[in-house]
Scaffold this active site. Structure first.
Site, PDB file in Angstrom:
ATOM      1  N   GLU A  62       9.336  -4.248  10.526  1.00 42.94           N
ATOM      2  CA  GLU A  62       9.593  -2.718   9.881  1.00 42.94           C
ATOM      3  C   GLU A  62      10.170  -1.936  11.216  1.00 42.94           C
ATOM      4  O   GLU A  62       9.240  -1.866  11.978  1.00 42.94           O
ATOM      5  CB  GLU A  62       8.192  -2.328   9.225  1.00 42.94           C
ATOM      6  CG  GLU A  62       8.658  -1.102   8.737  1.00 42.94           C
ATOM      7  CD  GLU A  62       7.758  -0.397   7.765  1.00 42.94           C
ATOM      8  OE1 GLU A  62       6.518  -1.063   7.205  1.00 42.94           O
ATOM      9  OE2 GLU A  62       7.912   0.689   7.258  1.00 42.94           O
ATOM     10  N   GLU A 120      -1.390  -5.525   8.185  1.00 40.67           N
ATOM     11  CA  GLU A 120      -0.540  -4.588   9.091  1.00 40.67           C
ATOM     12  C   GLU A 120      -1.230  -5.031  10.495  1.00 40.67           C
ATOM     13  O   GLU A 120      -2.509  -4.986  10.809  1.00 40.67           O
ATOM     14  CB  GLU A 120      -0.721  -3.184   8.852  1.00 40.67           C
ATOM     15  CG  GLU A 120       0.422  -2.788   7.886  1.00 40.67           C
ATOM     16  CD  GLU A 120       0.611  -1.469   7.611  1.00 40.67           C
ATOM     17  OE1 GLU A 120       0.124  -0.416   8.837  1.00 40.67           O
ATOM     18  OE2 GLU A 120       1.032  -0.697   6.605  1.00 40.67           O
ATOM     19  N   ASP A 148       0.803  -0.990   0.003  1.00 40.90           N
ATOM     20  CA  ASP A 148       0.079   0.106   0.005  1.00 40.90           C
ATOM     21  C   ASP A 148       0.949   1.205  -0.105  1.00 40.90           C
ATOM     22  O   ASP A 148       0.336   2.446   0.006  1.00 40.90           O
ATOM     23  CB  ASP A 148      -1.066   0.006   1.133  1.00 40.90           C
ATOM     24  CG  ASP A 148      -0.387   0.065   2.581  1.00 40.90           C
ATOM     25  OD1 ASP A 148       0.844   0.115   2.593  1.00 40.90           O
ATOM     26  OD2 ASP A 148      -1.059   0.339   3.469  1.00 40.90           O
TER      27      ASP A 148
HETATM   28  O1  KIV Z   1       3.527  -1.004   1.708  1.00 45.48           O
HETATM   29  C1  KIV Z   1       4.633  -1.517   1.689  1.00 45.48           C
HETATM   30  O2  KIV Z   1       5.414  -1.340   0.677  1.00 45.48           O
HETATM   31  C2  KIV Z   1       5.184  -2.436   2.849  1.00 45.48           C
HETATM   32  C3  KIV Z   1       6.421  -2.762   2.565  1.00 45.48           C
HETATM   33  C4  KIV Z   1       7.290  -1.438   3.506  1.00 45.48           C
HETATM   34  C5  KIV Z   1       6.728  -3.948   3.558  1.00 45.48           C
HETATM   35  O3  KIV Z   1       4.543  -2.689   3.502  1.00 45.48           O
END
Ligand code: KIV
Length: 281
Positions: free
Chosen positions: A185, A118, A47
């Protein structure tokens, strides 16, 4: 050996064999095709689309329709990598039924192999519901951009004993819920090591040091196509923005100076006669 499509058991096996896993983001056909040609194991339609492609200030406004539109383009290019779709904010946070339906759209309409969620406080319930419906889930803990407001913005998480313990617990809960891997992260490298050693499923780090089972970056950060903000953990392997800007300026200069197009880029008619004929017609 002939290349074949990467599966979830392959990703789990890579951890067992201590083989590093690579993951990059893609949002369109040309990048997805290059990433697949480079034999990256997992392609994530993140996202982060919201930041690096759509020009939003954060990932929060990204919609299911925007995610599906881009994921379908990526799918058309990917032949071998495992394709993971990132569930946008509020597509999995309210009701279990809508979380399952939206996860299902990533699989049925956009051709993903799995979805990523997430972390948020109700995440385990939603994760279990999606997995029970037959859809593989990748977890995501640490700095979770969809809910950063709660943690005071974009900061490294897990620096003190209390939050470190909380993150270890979250990782264990996600493994128990049935996730096949977890993104870590922006957490300290030693914490990522502890989590990685505790879990049977692979961890994929971004800003989490070298000890995770794999590494992911946002492709546009890595190739220098997103200049608004560059986090410390990003390594820029090439500056495409500069190269593209140079090319665009050169095009403008050559048009003004009548250096482009030349005969090489023009269509010509060999016989004068045939031109006359078509004019008469
Ligand atoms: O949205 C994204 O690109 C992510 C990565 C940072 C893992 O969630």
């Amino acid at each position: 050996m002939e290349r074949r499509k990467i599966t979830i058991p392959d990703i789990l096996e890579m951890k067992r064999r201590k083989q590093k896993i690579t993951m990059l983001t893609a949002y369109d056909y040309p990048f997805a095709s290059l990433i697949d040609q480079a034999e990256i194991d997992i392609i994530l339609v993140g996202d982060s689309l919201g930041n690096v492609i759509l020009g939003y200030d954060s990932t929060v406004p990204v919609t299911m329709e925007e995610m599906l539109h881009h994921t379908k383009a990526v799918r058309r290019a990917v032949r071998f990598a495992l394709l993971v779709g990132d569930m946008p904010f509020m597509s999995f946070n309210i009701y279990k039924e809508s979380a399952i339906r939206n996860a299902g759209r990533f699989i049925k309409e956009a051709g993903c192999d799995a979805v990523k969620l997430e972390w948020f406080s109700g995440c385990i319930e939603m994760t279990k519901a999606i997995i029970n419906s037959g859809i593989p889930v990748m977890g995501h803990i640490g700095l979770t951009p969809q809910t950063t407001a709660q943690f005071g913005g974009f900061k490294v998480r897990g620096k003190d004993a209390e939050t470190a313990k909380k993150l270890i617990e979250e990782a264990i809960l996600l493994e128990e819920a049935g996730c096949f891997s977890i993104v870590l992260e922006c957490i300290p490298d030693r914490l990522a090591k502890i989590i990685t050693e505790k879990l049977k499923i692979p961890t994929i780090g971004i800003g989490a040091g070298p000890f995770s089972d794999g590494q992911v970056l946002v492709t546009h950060d890595m190739v220098g196509l997103f200049e608004r903000f560059r986090p410390k953990f990003v390594k820029q392997y090439i500056n495409l923005s500069l190269q593209i800007l140079e090319a665009i300026k050169k095009f403008k200069e050559e048009v003004i100076q009548e250096k482009f197009p030349t005969k090489e880029h023009s269509f010509t008619i060999k016989k004068k006669k045939s031109l006359k004929k078509s004019a008469e017609f």
